[in-house]
Design an enzyme around this catalytic site. Structure first.
Site: not given
Length: 477
Positions: A35, A37-38, A54, A62, A97, A159, A213, A296
């Site tokens: 996986w 992501n960001d 990420q 995730w 994170f 975060r 975020e 998401w």
């Protein structure tokens, strides 16, 4: 379970040999397996562009976040490096994170959020998020320096630190949630280790999201751009159609002063899949942004193939005189071009015309003469699952994808100026399309999932005539 970088590397080496590559990107950055992501820590350091992200190397879902790592000389050809961070300390035991990277002398510093629970993980009251530091001299192996900012009192969601240097100080913006109000907190430091709370930089009013975020604050054209990804904005009409958004506020800010907005929140990308963008500076001073090409809680069919998620093309940001942020493909992307294939179509009338039998790595250039075109719909199709077309009744450019077998059907669109010419650059990869409108005025990015034998590229015009002043495609490396 305790996670280590060595374990993650073993897992990735075993998994990457078993991937189904039918939708794996040809020229976008994706993880070796598992996986992603960001994007995190985008930076130029010691002769390389570095992209962290990420990452969950143990599955295509995730999970406890690691920091994947790749580097490139040109923003296009990426070399995968060992995982940079794993959740192996008390401050980040449940995940490393999102965060950012800066150069401190001869050191590359990663500033990230340590994610941890004290008790039941289903209860946010047990959630604590703190900001952490890790450093490296070689840009590959990182030494963890531990927590540098603890969770503020009465906060749990805190975060995604973005750090930059201004004058004699480092500054950090952090996304936060207070009740159902998203906000951005500001901090100042002389050494990246001792941080002073500078208060709230900006926060949501009613309807602007319960969590902000991935904040990012930078200067363009004499203004400050506050870029972030709000969660919880309700869709209205054609706007904010995705579960979460990415966008910006333009304003003014100086150290020690409040951020003063000079306009409303504006979405950056109007496709189905774009989130958590992060910006960085190139050595020649351009402001580049890269985002996550997924959304998401949407279906992600590539999960069955051993990998999940990818990053967008690098995009150069500029701010025009109307305080509108424009995104264009970074100039480096042109180095991917190989053969130019001119398309003979100049006029289409109630027809669909095949232009390419298999579009897999391609940049399509289309210049429509909208003044002379009267077809109700005209544009481009890829197989049976994707259409990018002008709807003259709505006066909008529409991206429509239709993959019912994967639960992915729907449209996204941007408004057009009636009668104005329309110039499009469309970047097609194995499972993505990025559409750049009128030299950066708008952008639509979406994941697509065509079968291998259904990648035919066609032009069409229905219920009338459509006129092209230029049409063709670059085969991409």
């Amino acid at each position: 379970m305790t996670y280590t970088i060595a374990q993650a590397e073993q897992e990735l080496q075993a998994k990457c040999e078993k991937l189904n590559l039918r939708w794996y990107p040809r020229y976008h950055l994706a993880a070796r397996a598992g996986w992603i992501n960001d994007p995190n820590g985008l930076i130029w350091f010691d002769g390389w562009y570095h992209a962290f992200y990420q990452h969950h190397p143990y599955s295509t879902q995730w999970g406890p976040m690691h920091w994947g790592h790749a580097r490139s000389k040109d923003l296009l050809h990426w070399e995968h490096l060992p995982v940079a961070l794993a959740p192996e300390g008390p401050e980040d035991k449940d995940g490393c994170f999102s965060g950012s990277a800066v150069i401190d002398g001869d050191t590359l510093a990663l500033i990230y959020t340590g994610h941890k629970f004290r008790g039941d993980v289903s209860d946010d009251e047990n959630l604590y998020q703190v900001q952490c530091l890790a450093t490296s001299r070689d840009g590959v192996h990182f030494t963890r320096q531990g927590m540098v900012i603890d969770t503020p009192a009465d906060l749990h969601h805190f975060r995604d630190p973005k750090v930059w240097r201004e004058g004699d100080n480092w500054y950090m913006v952090v996304g936060a949630r207070v009740g159902d109000t998203g906000q951005i907190r500001l901090y100042r430091s002389a050494d990246l280790r001792q941080w002073q709370d500078e208060g709230i930089l900006d926060e949501a009013e009613a309807g602007m999201g319960f969590m902000w975020e991935c904040p990012d604050l930078f200067s363009l054209n004499g203004k400050r751009v506050l870029m972030f990804s709000p969660q919880g904005i309700a869709a209205q009409g054609f706007e904010n159609r995705n579960l979460f958004q990415s966008g910006y506020l333009v304003g003014d800010w100086q150290p020690g002063e409040p951020f003063v907005r000079a306009g409303e929140f504006v979405e950056m990308d109007h496709g189905h899949d774009f989130y958590a963008p992060q910006s960085f500076l190139t050595p020649d001073g351009r402001r580049i942004v890269i985002g996550w090409l997924n959304m998401w809680e949407s279906p992600m069919p590539e999960q069955q193939d051993g990998w999940c998620g990818m990053l967008s093309l690098p995009r150069e940001l500029t701010l025009n005189e109307n305080n509108h942020l424009q995104m264009r493909p970074a100039k480096e992307v042109e180095a991917l071009r190989q053969a130019w294939l001119p398309w003979p179509a100049s006029s289409l009338k109630n027809q669909q015309t095949l232009m390419a039998n298999k579009a897999e790595a391609m940049e399509v250039v289309l210049h429509w003469d909208c003044t002379s075109s009267d077809a109700e719909q005209y544009g481009l199709s890829l197989g049976e699952g994707l259409r990018v077309y002008v709807d003259t009744q709505m006066q909008r450019l529409v991206l429509e994808r239709r993959y019912p077998q994967y639960g992915l059907c729907g449209t996204r669109s941007v408004p057009l100026v009636p009668g104005a010419p329309l110039a499009l650059r469309l970047f097609i990869d194995s499972s993505s399309i990025e559409v750049f409108v009128n030299d950066g005025e708008a952008c639509l990015s979406s994941r697509i999932y065509p079968d291998a034998d259904r990648r035919q590229l066609s032009l069409f015009a229905w219920h009338g005539t459509a006129i092209l002043s230029e049409a063709g495609a670059w085969q991409l490396e």
